[in-house]
Design a protein around this motif. Structure first.
Motif, PDB file in Angstrom:
ATOM      1  N   LYS A  91       8.524 -34.350  -3.502  1.00 17.54           N
ATOM      2  CA  LYS A  91       9.173 -35.454  -4.198  1.00 17.54           C
ATOM      3  C   LYS A  91       8.134 -36.362  -4.818  1.00 17.54           C
ATOM      4  CE  LYS A  91       9.811 -38.367  -0.118  1.00 17.54           C
ATOM      5  NZ  LYS A  91      10.367 -38.078   1.181  1.00 17.54           N
ATOM      6  N   ALA A  92       8.566 -37.116  -5.817  1.00 13.15           N
ATOM      7  CA  ALA A  92       7.689 -38.066  -6.507  1.00 13.15           C
ATOM      8  C   ALA A  92       8.541 -39.179  -7.094  1.00 13.15           C
ATOM      9  CB  ALA A  92       6.909 -37.369  -7.617  1.00 13.15           C
ATOM     10  N   GLY A  93       7.954 -40.349  -7.215  1.00 11.13           N
ATOM     11  CA  GLY A  93       8.650 -41.464  -7.843  1.00 11.13           C
ATOM     12  C   GLY A  93       8.915 -41.174  -9.309  1.00 11.13           C
ATOM     13  N   THR A  94      10.005 -41.704  -9.828  1.00 14.48           N
ATOM     14  CA  THR A  94      10.358 -41.444 -11.226  1.00 14.48           C
ATOM     15  C   THR A  94       9.275 -41.933 -12.188  1.00 14.48           C
ATOM     16  OG1 THR A  94      11.636 -43.494 -11.305  1.00 14.48           O
ATOM     17  CG2 THR A  94      12.860 -41.458 -10.891  1.00 14.48           C
ATOM     18  N   LEU A  95       8.567 -42.988 -11.845  1.00 19.70           N
ATOM     19  CA  LEU A  95       7.523 -43.518 -12.732  1.00 19.70           C
ATOM     20  C   LEU A  95       6.231 -42.712 -12.670  1.00 19.70           C
ATOM     21  CD1 LEU A  95       7.996 -47.352 -12.115  1.00 19.70           C
ATOM     22  CD2 LEU A  95       8.939 -45.935 -13.966  1.00 19.70           C
ATOM     23  N   SER A 103       2.544 -36.771 -11.290  1.00 16.97           N
ATOM     24  CA  SER A 103       2.907 -36.001 -10.095  1.00 16.97           C
ATOM     25  C   SER A 103       4.137 -35.139 -10.352  1.00 16.97           C
ATOM     26  CB  SER A 103       3.169 -36.929  -8.909  1.00 16.97           C
ATOM     27  OG  SER A 103       1.960 -37.466  -8.447  1.00 16.97           O
ATOM     28  N   ARG A 104       5.111 -35.681 -11.065  1.00 11.98           N
ATOM     29  CA  ARG A 104       6.306 -34.884 -11.367  1.00 11.98           C
ATOM     30  C   ARG A 104       5.943 -33.662 -12.200  1.00 11.98           C
ATOM     31  NH1 ARG A 104       9.368 -39.125 -14.082  1.00 11.98           N
ATOM     32  NH2 ARG A 104      10.553 -37.408 -14.964  1.00 11.98           N
ATOM     33  N   ALA A 105       5.072 -33.845 -13.187  1.00 13.13           N
ATOM     34  CA  ALA A 105       4.639 -32.707 -14.011  1.00 13.13           C
ATOM     35  C   ALA A 105       3.868 -31.686 -13.181  1.00 13.13           C
ATOM     36  CB  ALA A 105       3.788 -33.201 -15.182  1.00 13.13           C
ATOM     37  N   ALA A 106       3.036 -32.167 -12.255  1.00 12.44           N
ATOM     38  CA  ALA A 106       2.255 -31.261 -11.403  1.00 12.44           C
ATOM     39  C   ALA A 106       3.173 -30.440 -10.499  1.00 12.44           C
ATOM     40  CB  ALA A 106       1.251 -32.054 -10.570  1.00 12.44           C
ATOM     41  N   ILE A 107       4.205 -31.068  -9.957  1.00 10.14           N
ATOM     42  CA  ILE A 107       5.146 -30.340  -9.102  1.00 10.14           C
ATOM     43  C   ILE A 107       5.865 -29.260  -9.904  1.00 10.14           C
ATOM     44  CG2 ILE A 107       7.261 -30.541  -7.730  1.00 10.14           C
ATOM     45  CD1 ILE A 107       6.228 -33.383  -6.912  1.00 10.14           C
ATOM     46  N   LYS A 108       6.275 -29.591 -11.119  1.00 13.95           N
ATOM     47  CA  LYS A 108       6.926 -28.592 -11.968  1.00 13.95           C
ATOM     48  C   LYS A 108       5.970 -27.452 -12.311  1.00 13.95           C
ATOM     49  CE  LYS A 108      10.356 -31.579 -14.139  1.00 13.95           C
ATOM     50  NZ  LYS A 108      10.820 -32.213 -15.370  1.00 13.95           N
ATOM     51  N   ARG A 109       4.689 -27.789 -12.557  1.00 16.44           N
ATOM     52  CA  ARG A 109       3.692 -26.758 -12.891  1.00 16.44           C
ATOM     53  C   ARG A 109       3.508 -25.749 -11.766  1.00 16.44           C
ATOM     54  NH1 ARG A 109       0.678 -30.631 -15.238  1.00 16.44           N
ATOM     55  NH2 ARG A 109      -0.614 -30.935 -13.416  1.00 16.44           N
ATOM     56  N   ILE A 110       3.614 -26.206 -10.522  1.00 15.35           N
ATOM     57  CA  ILE A 110       3.430 -25.260  -9.428  1.00 15.35           C
ATOM     58  C   ILE A 110       4.713 -24.506  -9.093  1.00 15.35           C
ATOM     59  CG2 ILE A 110       1.497 -26.537  -8.412  1.00 15.35           C
ATOM     60  CD1 ILE A 110       3.470 -27.364  -6.155  1.00 15.35           C
ATOM     61  N   GLY A 111       5.810 -24.818  -9.776  1.00 15.85           N
ATOM     62  CA  GLY A 111       7.043 -24.060  -9.578  1.00 15.85           C
ATOM     63  C   GLY A 111       8.174 -24.820  -8.925  1.00 15.85           C
ATOM     64  N   GLY A 112       7.998 -26.118  -8.701  1.00 10.95           N
ATOM     65  CA  GLY A 112       9.073 -26.916  -8.114  1.00 10.95           C
ATOM     66  C   GLY A 112      10.252 -27.050  -9.071  1.00 10.95           C
ATOM     67  N   ARG A 131      11.861 -48.001  -5.463  1.00 17.25           N
ATOM     68  CA  ARG A 131      11.450 -46.779  -6.148  1.00 17.25           C
ATOM     69  C   ARG A 131      12.597 -45.791  -6.172  1.00 17.25           C
ATOM     70  NH1 ARG A 131       6.952 -42.372  -4.041  1.00 17.25           N
ATOM     71  NH2 ARG A 131       8.686 -41.027  -3.534  1.00 17.25           N
ATOM     72  N   ASP A 132      12.855 -45.228  -7.353  1.00 17.45           N
ATOM     73  CA  ASP A 132      13.738 -44.076  -7.484  1.00 17.45           C
ATOM     74  C   ASP A 132      12.863 -42.845  -7.253  1.00 17.45           C
ATOM     75  OD1 ASP A 132      15.724 -45.867  -8.206  1.00 17.45           O
ATOM     76  OD2 ASP A 132      15.619 -45.395 -10.336  1.00 17.45           O
ATOM     77  N   THR A 133      13.388 -41.865  -6.530  1.00 15.57           N
ATOM     78  CA  THR A 133      12.599 -40.694  -6.148  1.00 15.57           C
ATOM     79  C   THR A 133      13.245 -39.419  -6.659  1.00 15.57           C
ATOM     80  OG1 THR A 133      11.845 -41.835  -4.152  1.00 15.57           O
ATOM     81  CG2 THR A 133      11.619 -39.441  -4.185  1.00 15.57           C
ATOM     82  N   VAL A 134      12.438 -38.573  -7.308  1.00 16.89           N
ATOM     83  CA  VAL A 134      12.907 -37.286  -7.812  1.00 16.89           C
ATOM     84  C   VAL A 134      12.572 -36.217  -6.773  1.00 16.89           C
ATOM     85  CG1 VAL A 134      12.790 -35.606  -9.685  1.00 16.89           C
ATOM     86  CG2 VAL A 134      12.464 -38.049 -10.171  1.00 16.89           C
ATOM     87  N   TYR A 135      13.583 -35.448  -6.388  1.00 21.94           N
ATOM     88  CA  TYR A 135      13.408 -34.362  -5.424  1.00 21.94           C
ATOM     89  C   TYR A 135      13.259 -33.021  -6.136  1.00 21.94           C
ATOM     90  CZ  TYR A 135      14.019 -36.746  -0.996  1.00 21.94           C
ATOM     91  OH  TYR A 135      13.819 -37.536   0.095  1.00 21.94           O
ATOM     92  N   PHE A 136      12.373 -32.202  -5.590  1.00 22.93           N
ATOM     93  CA  PHE A 136      12.122 -30.849  -6.078  1.00 22.93           C
ATOM     94  C   PHE A 136      12.161 -29.902  -4.885  1.00 22.93           C
ATOM     95  CE2 PHE A 136       9.878 -33.795  -8.785  1.00 22.93           C
ATOM     96  CZ  PHE A 136      10.009 -33.293 -10.073  1.00 22.93           C
ATOM     97  N   SER A 137      12.359 -28.620  -5.149  1.00 21.16           N
ATOM     98  CA  SER A 137      12.260 -27.632  -4.075  1.00 21.16           C
ATOM     99  C   SER A 137      11.766 -26.310  -4.622  1.00 21.16           C
ATOM    100  CB  SER A 137      13.615 -27.430  -3.387  1.00 21.16           C
ATOM    101  OG  SER A 137      14.500 -26.757  -4.269  1.00 21.16           O
ATOM    102  N   ILE A 138      11.277 -25.507  -3.697  1.00 22.82           N
ATOM    103  CA  ILE A 138      10.963 -24.095  -3.942  1.00 22.82           C
ATOM    104  C   ILE A 138      11.630 -23.340  -2.807  1.00 22.82           C
ATOM    105  CG2 ILE A 138       9.151 -22.345  -4.122  1.00 22.82           C
ATOM    106  CD1 ILE A 138       7.255 -24.639  -5.033  1.00 22.82           C
ATOM    107  N   LEU A 139      12.389 -22.308  -3.142  1.00 22.91           N
ATOM    108  CA  LEU A 139      13.095 -21.517  -2.142  1.00 22.91           C
ATOM    109  C   LEU A 139      12.336 -20.233  -1.838  1.00 22.91           C
ATOM    110  CD1 LEU A 139      16.759 -21.862  -3.464  1.00 22.91           C
ATOM    111  CD2 LEU A 139      15.527 -23.350  -1.861  1.00 22.91           C
ATOM    112  N   ASP A 140      12.648 -19.654  -0.687  1.00 22.27           N
ATOM    113  CA  ASP A 140      11.960 -18.432  -0.272  1.00 22.27           C
ATOM    114  C   ASP A 140      12.111 -17.312  -1.298  1.00 22.27           C
ATOM    115  OD1 ASP A 140      14.704 -18.226   0.333  1.00 22.27           O
ATOM    116  OD2 ASP A 140      14.358 -17.175   2.230  1.00 22.27           O
ATOM    117  N   ARG A 141      13.253 -17.205  -1.928  1.00 20.19           N
ATOM    118  CA  ARG A 141      13.463 -16.138  -2.916  1.00 20.19           C
ATOM    119  C   ARG A 141      12.664 -16.396  -4.200  1.00 20.19           C
ATOM    120  NH1 ARG A 141      18.964 -18.464  -2.829  1.00 20.19           N
ATOM    121  NH2 ARG A 141      19.200 -19.762  -4.687  1.00 20.19           N
ATOM    122  N   GLU A 142      12.242 -17.641  -4.424  1.00 17.77           N
ATOM    123  CA  GLU A 142      11.433 -17.989  -5.594  1.00 17.77           C
ATOM    124  C   GLU A 142       9.940 -17.860  -5.313  1.00 17.77           C
ATOM    125  OE1 GLU A 142      14.678 -21.353  -7.077  1.00 17.77           O
ATOM    126  OE2 GLU A 142      12.937 -21.946  -5.882  1.00 17.77           O
TER     127      GLU A 142
END
Length: 194
Positions: A134-138, A142-151, A169-180
């Motif tokens: 997760k990362a703060g909306t601002l 960090s949000r871009a980095a999480i997406k780059r690694i596959g979140g 702070r508003d927080t954006v949640y990301f995940s990676i699943l076992d099948r991914e």
């Protein structure tokens, strides 16, 4: 899912179990105020570092967190910290977070390799079905980095937590699943090979 302190070693970084005696060497990197711009806690003194480490140790002892000191592999120098947290053994779920790394080592592959080793450990050793980040909306970087690694972005928790400056702070949640994980692993290995 047996969670015990461990060392994860790579070409760029080595993640070792975090301990209270690491305070002084981490403080050398942690006093950059920019590191704490989007965080819930701020390390700006030896006392703040000690408090940060004591909380990490308490969460480790309670079995809900596994904190690491991040070291540069070649020199052994402390360059930051990261941890597994919100460990849910029954649900085979874990979060990767509380990650910070000194400015000099940002965009060097150090953080990418650390995340790769942690994801590999979560999916291949603990057999997790889900890893959260997760990362703060601002915090666009960090949000871009999480997406780059596959979140995969899942949504935003509004007014989720207080920042170090007291603002909400508003927080954006990301995940990676076992099948991914196989595809994410392949992409990360290709990036790290460059």
């Amino acid at each position: 899912m047996i969670v015990t302190p461990c060392t994860l070693a790579g070409r760029h970084v080595r993640l070792e179990p975090l301990e209270l005696p690491h305070a002084e060497e981490l403080l050398e990197v942690a006093l950059d105020p920019e590191l704490w711009r989007f965080t819930a806690k701020r390390i700006d003194s030896p006392e703040a570092m000690r408090s940060y480490l004591e909380r990490a140790m308490a969460e480790r002892d309670a079995g809900v967190s596994l904190p690491f000191i991040t070291r540069e592999a070649t020199s052994g120098r402390a360059i930051g910290s990261t941890r597994f947290l919100n460990i849910s053994r029954d649900d085979r779920r874990v979060e990767i977070g509380w990650t910070w790394i000194g400015k000099r080592w940002q965009r060097t592959g150090a953080n990418t390799e650390a995340k790769y080793m942690m994801l590999r450990h979560a999916f291949e050793t603990w057999e997790c079905v889900r890893v959260e980040l997760k990362a703060g909306t601002l915090n666009e970087r960090s949000r871009a980095a999480i997406k780059r690694i596959g979140g995969v972005e899942e949504g935003t928790f509004r007014r989720h937590m207080r920042s170090a400056d007291g603002s909400w702070r508003d927080t954006v949640y990301f995940s990676i699943l076992d099948r991914e994980w196989p595809d994410v692993k392949k992409r990360l290995e290709e990036r790290l090979a460059k």
